[in-house]
Design a protein around this motif. Structure first.
Motif, mmCIF file in Angstrom:
data_model
loop_
_atom_site.group_PDB
_atom_site.id
_atom_site.type_symbol
_atom_site.label_atom_id
_atom_site.label_comp_id
_atom_site.label_asym_id
_atom_site.label_seq_id
_atom_site.Cartn_x
_atom_site.Cartn_y
_atom_site.Cartn_z
ATOM 1 N N LEU A 35 0.815 -1.200 0.000
ATOM 2 C CA LEU A 35 0.000 0.000 0.000
ATOM 3 C C LEU A 35 0.849 1.249 0.000
ATOM 4 O O LEU A 35 0.549 2.248 -0.633
ATOM 5 C CB LEU A 35 -0.856 -0.018 1.253
ATOM 6 C CG LEU A 35 -2.077 0.819 1.105
ATOM 7 C CD1 LEU A 35 -3.173 -0.032 0.557
ATOM 8 C CD2 LEU A 35 -2.431 1.415 2.417
ATOM 9 N N LEU A 36 1.939 1.187 0.757
ATOM 10 C CA LEU A 36 2.801 2.346 0.814
ATOM 11 C C LEU A 36 3.719 2.386 -0.400
ATOM 12 O O LEU A 36 4.194 3.420 -0.799
ATOM 13 C CB LEU A 36 3.647 2.307 2.085
ATOM 14 C CG LEU A 36 2.847 2.383 3.365
ATOM 15 C CD1 LEU A 36 3.742 2.247 4.564
ATOM 16 C CD2 LEU A 36 2.114 3.707 3.414
ATOM 17 N N ALA B 168 3.067 1.252 -3.601
ATOM 18 C CA ALA B 168 2.473 1.578 -4.888
ATOM 19 C C ALA B 168 2.237 3.070 -4.994
ATOM 20 O O ALA B 168 1.164 3.568 -4.797
ATOM 21 C CB ALA B 168 1.149 0.835 -5.046
ATOM 22 N N ARG B 169 3.267 3.776 -5.272
ATOM 23 C CA ARG B 169 3.128 5.211 -5.388
ATOM 24 C C ARG B 169 3.289 5.584 -6.836
ATOM 25 O O ARG B 169 3.920 4.885 -7.609
ATOM 26 C CB ARG B 169 4.177 5.900 -4.550
ATOM 27 C CG ARG B 169 5.572 5.695 -5.109
ATOM 28 C CD ARG B 169 6.576 6.209 -4.164
ATOM 29 N NE ARG B 169 6.615 5.391 -2.970
ATOM 30 C CZ ARG B 169 7.166 5.791 -1.855
ATOM 31 N NH1 ARG B 169 7.654 6.986 -1.753
ATOM 32 N NH2 ARG B 169 7.214 5.000 -0.834
#
Ligand SMILES: Nc1ncnc2c1ncn2[C@@H]1O[C@H](COP(=O)(O)OP(=O)(O)OP(=O)(O)O)[C@@H](O)[C@H]1O
Ligand code: SF4
Ligand SMILES: [Mg+2]
Lengths: 686, 338
Positions: A314-315, A317-318
């Motif tokens: 989640l962190l 996938a930027r």
């Protein structure tokens, strides 16, 4: 165990993938993580390495020991160290009131810290993992009791717990590394317990474990291996963060006087000894040990946090990861400014939106891609245009671009002209005003688009009053009720929360939100997918009424060709980021030109499935799209020159255009003897 | 519908808290009775004649079998009787009443500092992801977490009290400076009595410990707020809010931040344990006469009875706080009431 049986053994095999592949897999997130995360991890590792050197080589190199108060100047002759001497060439970090050398104590303190840290974390891990496996495997009441007990321990202040444990342990053990480590380690048991227990519990129900058991595997082996491989991904983070915390707890115990036996060098204890020095303005006895703690804990935390950033998708996938998207070629840019001028003259009342050479790009971990790649079309006021195409061809991206809504790392180029404003280049405040009032977007996913903490009424009031600040609250609510009634939701439910509605109802709420201000253009992204047929036709007639009575332009994104035939005036067919054919709905259905469109129409099945019955193969990879026609790999009519240059949209009938070399004007001469297909593809074939 | 479901939700939480209290107290009892010997001998052995020790043991029920002691302990704890220390004539309840206001005052002040710091820096870091501000904020968070609170406290004393002489470094306001005690919360007391001079002294004593503790907690909050902001900022409804043309600050605060607060508050509840642990250190560093300092004193005196009483009280407070957090989440988040 045999792996020749059917069903489930894939997963078993997965658990036995060679280590090398696994390592490769494990390394992938690192490659995809941002440079910052990697930088943090590596600077942390560097500091830790320096401390390890200090702890294990320092004592051998540095002339003084931590509890040494005098040095032998010549054989048999000693000079005692001065008391509270400031840093000097003799004593780099100064001396303490007990005449100890501060640096020597820091070095020995590091050795002690590593010993306690390693032992404490090992104790916590061994006990936590064992209990977790046992509890998860046994299940039942015992499991519940253990979980509550662990939660209780976890909720208890770690420092207070460590103090009590060392207080009790002091009755059995003389203070030293083992008792300190036990006191510190106990605190972290619940974390390991929880991770391992949850994995064990979840894997017990996995079908492949059943399968493995049924052909005689020892289920503990399977379980152990699976749990191991899953836990291995979480534990490094917990472990490093615990190690960091352990240093702090140890120092705190030392500071309070419950650590190791004085005068053993220990950073926390040393700071407690420096308390009175501080009052006298002496800084070096307190500063250095504290700095040592800060640096080591910080380094460990950096590694732990960095790992967490890397492992937590989640962190990770930027948008900004990966290579940058190349700027637009110069030629296109010139093109654009030129078109802007002719836009101004043409754009009368007639158009709801005018799109020119629209490009939407994303940065992804595996490279930049253009999800929409040079698309141009108009939608007139009072016209409904359908946008169809396979999943992933860029429909939603285009819909968002109409409002310049981009996720981080997304870019929009080109021109989207709404009522004289170019959405792509206009200042942010203008675009914001346009959103919801000039153009509204009904998102594809209705379940997650409403704020769960706000009542439906709040959504409306907030939006209406943003665009029309003079509207009174009651007036806004009345408008909202009207809109809800139009989409078939009882106005009495206006004060409900989103979760109190079904998926279909939420989608209708979204629709009500997008029509309440009667925009010029509505982009409806699959607005009827979650609805039953009756509601669907209600919605379609509502849109039809808005189109006819309010002169709204509608871009209708859908997979459902039946709906297209019923509700739309024109159709745009998209394939791999490009519009391949556009024309009046009747022509598209009865006489489509582009082979892809013909394939679509021929396949009577819904496009929701990824595979079309009549078109084999898959769309191309957008990161590295084919040079020529993007449909070439799947096209039954493919010709040699199709793979050289991309075909351009060309007139193929009244108001109908297609991008295919089967038709003259697409950019290449049509070879002799080639006959373009025509007529209804369901009858005459693709 | 609203009141009913909320009521049911609260009742459910209360029911869940019961086994938690039960197990926590049992663990504490086992742990504290794992040491050999008895508390009276441990505390007063050698200082009192053996007869008197035997007499005291009898009076405290320490000659009873362990299970009887256990039931007495549980029964007393649940009825709000935390026993009597061996080295202090006051009851544990009285000690708590005397010292807790100082701790609570410190904790509240520190929380204010922490929330202010954590929320502003954390939210901005999340919004300005991967900019220098974000990296700076993250590094600050990690740095401040890595610094032991007693050490930052000492450095603060060294600089602000010894070097600059601006602020007192030890104790609460005392003697004539202290306001007339009414609630035990000095800030409150000096406001109630209108004693502005006392208020100044009280605040000046409060500043260093509160900021020291607050910075530490703030570092944790920064990380927490940042991660949760990142998650909500990517959420579908935030994009949808933008699509409705809402102003960016409305999107940020009403939509992203408000939802991000729910996990933040839940985790802050878990951080309560951390607050207590660090309050122990802060009070010790600043000789702040609070409950934690009292606990440390009793541990030093090996007064098992007092330690057991105070720790039991802390355990109950922890369960209470987590219950409050649950109820609060239920109030804010309509989804969890179901
Ligand atoms: N935020 C993003 N970051 C990177 N790539 C993205 C992002 N959003 C979409 N894409 C990629 O862009 C392409 C087009 O996606 P888009 O959602 O526009 O397709 P779609 O036509 O709406 O598909 P569907 O019919 O499934 O809704 C896809 O290849 C997708 O992987
Ligand atoms: S250009 Fe060539 S490959 Fe592409 S659709 Fe037309 S015939 Fe097929
Ligand atoms: Mg889509």
């Amino acid at each position: 165990m045999t792996s020749t049986s059917t069903g489930g053994d894939n997963a078993v095999l997965e658990a036995r993938t060679p280590l090398k592949t696994r390592l490769h897999h494990a390394w992938r997130p690192f490659r995809e993580s941002s440079r910052i995360s990697r930088g943090l991890i590596f600077s942390g590792l560097g500091i830790i390495a320096a401390f390890i050197a200090l702890a294990f080589i320092g004592p051998l190199v540095y002339p003084y020991g931590g509890t040494q108060y005098r040095a032998e100047t010549s054989p048999g002759e000693f000079t005692t160290f001065p008391e509270l001497a400031p840093p000097s060439a003799e004593h780099w970090f100064g001396t303490t009131k007990d005449q100890f050398d501060v640096l020597a104590r820091i070095i020995d303190g590091a050795t002690l810290a590593f010993a306690v840290m390693a032992l404490a974390v090992s104790i916590a891990m061994v006990v936590g993992v064992t209990l977790g496996l046992f509890s998860g495997y046994r299940g039942g009441r015992l499991d519940r009791i253990m979980v509550t007990a662990m939660d209780a321990v976890y909720a208890f202040p770690p420092l207070v717990l460590a103090i009590i444990v060392s207080f009790v342990l002091a009755a059995y053990l003389s203070p030293g590394v083992p008792s300190a480590a036990a006191a510190v380690g106990l605190v972290y048991i619940p974390q390991y317990f929880r991770v391992v227990r949850n994995h064990t519990l979840s894997v017990k129900e996995e079908p492949f474990v059943e399968a493995a058991r049924s052909f005689g595997a020892r289920n503990r082996t399977v379980l152990g291996r699976y749990v191991f491989f899953n836990v291995v991904q979480t534990v490094p983070v917990i472990l490093t963060l615990n190690a960091a915390d352990a240093i702090l707890v140890l120092a705190s115990l030392g500071f309070l006087g419950y650590g190791v036996q004085p005068p053993t060098p220990e950073w926390g204890y040393d700071i407690s000894q420096a308390v009175n020095d501080v009052a006298a303005g002496i800084w070096w006895t307190a500063l250095w040990p504290g700095l040592a703690i800060v640096l080591l804990v910080m380094a460990l935390t950096l590694v732990g946090e960095g790992l967490n950033d890397v492992i937590n998708p989640l962190l990770r996938a930027r948008g900004k990861a990966g290579r940058k998207i190349k700027a637009m070629p110069m030629a296109r840019r010139r093109d654009r400014s030129q078109r802007r001028s002719d836009a101004a003259e043409q754009d009368g009342e007639g158009l709801a939106v005018k799109v020119r050479d629209l490009r939407v790009g994303y940065r992804t971990a595996s490279g930049p891609l253009w999800a929409v790649d040079g698309v141009s079309f108009d939608i007139k006021r009072g016209e409904t245009v359908a946008l169809v195409g396979e999943s992933g061809c860029g429909k939603s991206s285009m819909g968002r671009a109409m409002l310049r809504l981009m996720p981080p790392g997304g870019v929009v180029h080109g021109q989207v002209d709404v009522d004289g404003t170019d959405v792509v280049t206009a200042p942010g405040s203008e675009v914001r005003k346009l959103r919801g009032e000039g153009v509204s977007l009904m998102f594809q996913e209705p379940m997650t688009r409403l704020n769960p903490l706000e009542r439906v009424s709040d959504h409306f009031v907030e939006m209406i009053r943003t665009h029309k600040p003079k509207t009174a609250r009651e007036q806004a609510r009345a408008l909202a009720r009207d809109a809800l009634v139009q989409v078939g939701i009882p106005p009495t439910r206006i004060d409900n929360y989103p979760h109190e509605f079904s998926g279909g109802m939420r989608q209708r709420v979204m629709l009500a939100l997008s029509i309440v201000l009667t925009p010029r253009l509505i982009v409806a992204d699959e607005p009827t997918t979650a609805l039953d047929v009756i509601v669907e036709s209600q919605i379609l007639s509502l849109l039809e009424r808005l189109r006819a009575e309010e002169n709204v332009g509608i871009l209708f994104i859908t997979h459902n060709l039946g709906v297209v035939a019923e509700a739309c005036d024109r159709v745009a067919v998209m394939y791999a980021g490009k519009i391949v054919e556009m024309g009046p709905v009747d022509e598209i259905f009865t006489n489509p030109k582009h082979p892809y469109t013909r394939g679509l129409v021929a396949s009577t099945i819904s496009l929701n499935t990824t595979e079309l019955r009549s078109i084999g193969g898959y769309p191309p990879n957008l990161i590295d799209p084919p040079k020529g026609c993007r449909f070439a790999a799947r096209c039954p009519h493919v010709m040699d020159h199709c793979t050289d240059t991309p075909p351009e949209l060309t007139e193929v009938g009244p108001d109908q255009r297609a991008a295919c070399f089967l038709y003259p004007g697409a950019g290449q001469p049509v070879p002799e003897g080639v006959v373009a297909p025509s007529g209804d593809p369901q009858v005459s074939g693709i | 519908m609203k009141a009913g479901s909320l009521g049911r939700y609260i009742a459910q939480r209360l029911l869940l808290a019961i086994p938690m209290v039960f197990i926590l107290l049992t663990l504490l009892f086992l742990l504290l009775n794992a040491a050999p010997g008895d508390p009276v001998t441990a505390t007063l052995g050698g200082r009192l004649p053996p007869e008197e020790i035997a007499q005291r043991k009898e009076a405290l029920g320490l000659n009873d079998p362990l299970y009887v002691q256990y039931f007495n302990y549980m029964g007393n704890a649940l009825t709000g009787d935390f026993g009597n220390p061996i080295t202090d004539p006051r009851s544990v309840v009285q000690i708590v009443l005397d010292t807790a206001p100082a701790t609570i005052e410190l904790a509240i002040a520190a929380m204010l500092v922490a929330i202010l710091l954590g929320i502003t820096v954390g939210a901005l870091s999340g919004r300005l992801r991967d900019t220098p501000f974000d990296v700076g904020g993250r590094l600050f968070g990690i740095l401040i977490y890595a610094a032991p609170v007693f050490w930052t406290g000492l450095l603060a004393q060294l600089y602000f009290s010894v070097e600059l002489g601006w602020l007192p470094s030890q104790q609460r306001a005392g003697g004539f400076d202290a306001p007339d005690p009414i609630t035990g919360f000095y800030v409150l007391d000096s406001i109630i009595t209108g004693d502005m001079a006392a208020l100044g002294t009280v605040l000046s004593h409060l500043v260093l410990p509160a900021v020291t503790l607050g910075l530490l907690l703030g570092g944790v909050f920064i990380r927490l707020v940042r991660v949760n902001m990142l998650q909500t900022l990517r959420s579908d409804y935030v994009e949808a809010a933008r699509a409705r043309g809402l102003r960016e600050h409305v999107v940020l605060f009403r939509h992203a931040f408000k939802t991000a607060l729910i996990p933040i508050i839940t985790i802050m509840g878990l951080q309560f344990a951390m607050l207590i642990g660090n309050a122990v250190l802060t009070e010790h560093t600043f000789t702040w006469p609070g409950l934690a300092q009292a606990l440390v004193g009793f541990i030093g005196a090996r007064d098992y009875a007092a330690v057991q009483g105070i720790v039991t009280f802390i355990a109950l407070v922890i369960v209470g706080v987590s219950l409050l957090i649950d109820i609060f989440t239920g109030l804010v988040d309509p989804r969890v009431r179901y």
